[in-house]
Design a protein around this motif. Structure first.
Motif, PDB file in Angstrom:
ATOM      1  N   TYR A   1       0.817  -1.205   0.000  1.00  0.00           N
ATOM      2  CA  TYR A   1       0.000   0.000   0.000  1.00  0.00           C
ATOM      3  C   TYR A   1       0.855   1.259   0.000  1.00  0.00           C
ATOM      4  N   ARG A   2       0.571   2.142  -0.952  1.00  0.00           N
ATOM      5  CA  ARG A   2       1.260   3.427  -1.123  1.00  0.00           C
ATOM      6  C   ARG A   2       2.780   3.268  -1.228  1.00  0.00           C
ATOM      7  N   CYS A   3       3.186   2.221  -1.885  1.00  0.00           N
ATOM      8  CA  CYS A   3       4.611   2.011  -2.152  1.00  0.00           C
ATOM      9  C   CYS A   3       4.786   1.976  -3.672  1.00  0.00           C
ATOM     10  N   SER A   4       5.831   1.349  -4.159  1.00  0.00           N
ATOM     11  CA  SER A   4       6.051   1.188  -5.597  1.00  0.00           C
ATOM     12  C   SER A   4       6.950  -0.023  -5.810  1.00  0.00           C
ATOM     13  N   GLY A   5       7.053  -0.445  -7.055  1.00  0.00           N
ATOM     14  CA  GLY A   5       7.856  -1.625  -7.342  1.00  0.00           C
ATOM     15  C   GLY A   5       9.311  -1.466  -6.940  1.00  0.00           C
ATOM     16  N   LEU A   6       9.932  -0.370  -7.378  1.00  0.00           N
ATOM     17  CA  LEU A   6      11.347  -0.164  -7.080  1.00  0.00           C
ATOM     18  C   LEU A   6      11.587   0.040  -5.590  1.00  0.00           C
ATOM     19  N   ARG A   7      10.710   0.791  -4.940  1.00  0.00           N
ATOM     20  CA  ARG A   7      10.924   1.085  -3.519  1.00  0.00           C
ATOM     21  C   ARG A   7      10.765  -0.175  -2.660  1.00  0.00           C
ATOM     22  N   GLU A   8       9.728  -0.967  -2.952  1.00  0.00           N
ATOM     23  CA  GLU A   8       9.477  -2.160  -2.150  1.00  0.00           C
ATOM     24  C   GLU A   8      10.528  -3.223  -2.352  1.00  0.00           C
ATOM     25  N   TRP A   9      10.945  -3.420  -3.616  1.00  0.00           N
ATOM     26  CA  TRP A   9      11.732  -4.601  -3.944  1.00  0.00           C
ATOM     27  C   TRP A   9      13.219  -4.357  -4.069  1.00  0.00           C
ATOM     28  N   GLY A  10      13.656  -3.104  -3.842  1.00  0.00           N
ATOM     29  CA  GLY A  10      15.092  -2.842  -3.871  1.00  0.00           C
ATOM     30  C   GLY A  10      15.856  -3.685  -2.872  1.00  0.00           C
ATOM     31  N   LEU A  11      15.280  -3.871  -1.674  1.00  0.00           N
ATOM     32  CA  LEU A  11      15.933  -4.667  -0.638  1.00  0.00           C
ATOM     33  C   LEU A  11      16.087  -6.128  -1.042  1.00  0.00           C
ATOM     34  N   TYR A  12      15.164  -6.626  -1.848  1.00  0.00           N
ATOM     35  CA  TYR A  12      15.109  -8.042  -2.193  1.00  0.00           C
ATOM     36  C   TYR A  12      15.743  -8.351  -3.552  1.00  0.00           C
TER      37      TYR A  12
ATOM     38  N   ASP B   1      18.647  -7.978  -5.247  1.00  0.00           N
ATOM     39  CA  ASP B   1      19.914  -8.670  -5.438  1.00  0.00           C
ATOM     40  C   ASP B   1      19.798 -10.144  -5.065  1.00  0.00           C
ATOM     41  N   PHE B   2      19.070 -10.432  -3.985  1.00  0.00           N
ATOM     42  CA  PHE B   2      18.878 -11.825  -3.570  1.00  0.00           C
ATOM     43  C   PHE B   2      18.203 -12.634  -4.664  1.00  0.00           C
ATOM     44  N   TRP B   3      17.078 -12.139  -5.184  1.00  0.00           N
ATOM     45  CA  TRP B   3      16.353 -12.894  -6.207  1.00  0.00           C
ATOM     46  C   TRP B   3      17.114 -12.927  -7.522  1.00  0.00           C
ATOM     47  N   HIS B   4      17.847 -11.866  -7.808  1.00  0.00           N
ATOM     48  CA  HIS B   4      18.662 -11.828  -9.028  1.00  0.00           C
ATOM     49  C   HIS B   4      19.722 -12.926  -8.989  1.00  0.00           C
ATOM     50  N   ARG B   5      20.327 -13.118  -7.814  1.00  0.00           N
ATOM     51  CA  ARG B   5      21.359 -14.147  -7.681  1.00  0.00           C
ATOM     52  C   ARG B   5      20.780 -15.565  -7.742  1.00  0.00           C
ATOM     53  N   GLN B   6      19.470 -15.699  -7.552  1.00  0.00           N
ATOM     54  CA  GLN B   6      18.838 -17.011  -7.697  1.00  0.00           C
ATOM     55  C   GLN B   6      18.474 -17.309  -9.150  1.00  0.00           C
ATOM     56  N   GLY B   7      18.788 -16.373 -10.057  1.00  0.00           N
ATOM     57  CA  GLY B   7      18.547 -16.602 -11.472  1.00  0.00           C
ATOM     58  C   GLY B   7      17.170 -16.195 -11.963  1.00  0.00           C
ATOM     59  N   TYR B   8      16.465 -15.343 -11.215  1.00  0.00           N
ATOM     60  CA  TYR B   8      15.117 -14.933 -11.603  1.00  0.00           C
ATOM     61  C   TYR B   8      15.131 -13.631 -12.402  1.00  0.00           C
ATOM     62  N   GLN B   9      14.335 -13.600 -13.455  1.00  0.00           N
ATOM     63  CA  GLN B   9      13.955 -12.328 -14.048  1.00  0.00           C
ATOM     64  C   GLN B   9      13.020 -11.651 -13.031  1.00  0.00           C
ATOM     65  N   LEU B  10      13.330 -10.430 -12.634  1.00  0.00           N
ATOM     66  CA  LEU B  10      12.565  -9.766 -11.578  1.00  0.00           C
ATOM     67  C   LEU B  10      11.667  -8.693 -12.190  1.00  0.00           C
ATOM     68  N   MET B  11      10.363  -8.981 -12.226  1.00  0.00           N
ATOM     69  CA  MET B  11       9.374  -8.042 -12.776  1.00  0.00           C
ATOM     70  C   MET B  11       8.675  -7.346 -11.618  1.00  0.00           C
ATOM     71  N   MET B  12       8.794  -6.004 -11.580  1.00  0.00           N
ATOM     72  CA  MET B  12       8.289  -5.208 -10.455  1.00  0.00           C
ATOM     73  C   MET B  12       7.309  -4.148 -10.952  1.00  0.00           C
ATOM     74  N   PRO B  13       6.038  -4.508 -11.121  1.00  0.00           N
ATOM     75  CA  PRO B  13       5.062  -3.503 -11.571  1.00  0.00           C
ATOM     76  C   PRO B  13       4.689  -2.528 -10.470  1.00  0.00           C
ATOM     77  N   ASP B  14       4.264  -1.334 -10.878  1.00  0.00           N
ATOM     78  CA  ASP B  14       3.615  -0.389  -9.975  1.00  0.00           C
ATOM     79  C   ASP B  14       2.112  -0.622 -10.090  1.00  0.00           C
ATOM     80  N   HIS B  15       1.460  -0.913  -8.960  1.00  0.00           N
ATOM     81  CA  HIS B  15       0.016  -1.102  -9.006  1.00  0.00           C
ATOM     82  C   HIS B  15      -0.685   0.194  -9.428  1.00  0.00           C
ATOM     83  N   ARG B  16      -1.887   0.067  -9.930  1.00  0.00           N
ATOM     84  CA  ARG B  16      -2.672   1.245 -10.306  1.00  0.00           C
ATOM     85  C   ARG B  16      -2.731   2.232  -9.125  1.00  0.00           C
TER      86      ARG B  16
END
Length: 312
Positions: free
Chosen positions: A98-109, A111-126
């Motif tokens: 709520y009242r966040c964004s894709g980049l702001r929420e998932w910046g912390l996570y 690098d971790f998911w990137h190192r697991q080999g995932y394409q990381l798709m981070m949409p901004d909700h409407r």
């Protein structure tokens, strides 16, 4: 003069209901970011500070790509894709709170998911970030948007791609509601639901009492009526608890044991109502939406075990 008194009461109720609707549902204008301080370890102040640092790091990644799609009702939805090194078919579709964004929420996570080999798709909700929209969807409207993002990912990465839905807070409600849809693509292989609420109405009423020390009636009922008229849905429709039993893919439920924003007991209730293969992990000394800072080891252990179990 009873009618004057009655008219005055109705006017106050109408004004207060409108104010609650605007505070709760209406998109806020983006203002200048205040200077943040690190704060005490495990505090909300530390979380916001680390989030801001991580967002800047993520936004500066040379491979980060901005993408756009259209919602079913014609809104331009924006998001960011951090490609996996060497490509790959594993995709994490990350749903922010709520009242966040894709980049702001998932910046912390990221690098971790990137190192697991995932394409990381981070949409901004409407009504968040770079996406269009005047009214927040509380997971109910967002579920259909996430299905559109799934269609985009399947078109880009192929029908043999494998999508893992991961949501935090309101984003958790969104991925669980998406998972309950009969049209969920076969490419979605699992769901990670972090600190999600049982029902948007229940959560909003709980926050109204906690934040303003007032009962929901009558103001919140008026606000929900405005939500129906203006945003096209009722908060009661975002009933995750009532729909989680329709999910058929494996689900990992995460919740902090010190979460007072979305009470931890909501995580227990969601887990109990889910009939799919499931696991519940309660993270130690962790406040709301703070898994990676509060109990990073517990978070990493839980999600890696979950992805191994579902073969992803």
């Amino acid at each position: 003069m009873w009618w004057i008194f009655s008219a005055g009461v109705l006017l106050v109720v109408a004004l207060m209901s409108t104010a609650v609707f605007w505070v709760l549902i209406r998109r806020r204008k983006t203002g200048e970011q205040r200077q943040l301080q690190p704060g005490a370890p495990g505090s909300y102040e530390e979380k916001k500070y680390r989030q801001a640092e991580a967002e800047r790091w993520l936004a500066n990644q040379p491979t980060l790509e901005r993408v756009e799609i259209r919602s079913e009702d014609g809104l331009r939805l924006a998001g960011h894709l951090l490609p996996a090194e060497g490509g790959g078919k594993k995709i994490l579709l990350a749903s922010h709170g709520y009242r966040c964004s894709g980049l702001r929420e998932w910046g912390l996570y990221a690098d971790f998911w990137h190192r697991q080999g995932y394409q990381l798709m981070m949409p901004d909700h409407r009504a968040h970030g770079d996406s269009e929209g005047r009214y927040i969807g509380f997971g109910w409207l967002d579920r259909r948007d996430l299905l559109r993002w799934c269609d985009y990912l399947c078109g880009r990465f192929g029908e043999d791609c494998e999508i893992l839905l991961h949501g935090i807070s309101m984003g958790s409600a969104a991925v669980l509601l998406t998972g309950s849809e009969k049209t969920l693509p076969k490419q979605v292989k699992g769901i990670i639901a972090d600190c999600g609420f049982t029902n948007a109405w229940e959560e909003a009423c709980y926050r109204f009492r906690a934040d303003y020390h007032l009962p929901p009636f009558p103001f919140f009922y008026g606000a929900d009526l405005l939500c129906r008229l203006r945003a096209g849905y009722s908060l009661r429709q975002a009933d995750v608890l009532g729909r989680v039993g329709d999910i058929r893919v494996p689900v990992l439920f995460l919740h902090g044991d010190a979460d007072s924003y979305v009470p931890t007991e909501m995580g227990y209730r969601l887990y109990a109502a889910c009939r799919a293969p499931k696991k519940l992990v309660i993270l130690r000394d962790t406040i709301h939406a703070n898994a990676f800072l509060g109990d990073g080891a517990g978070y990493r252990r839980a999600v890696l075990e979950f992805t191994r179990q579902i073969g992803r």
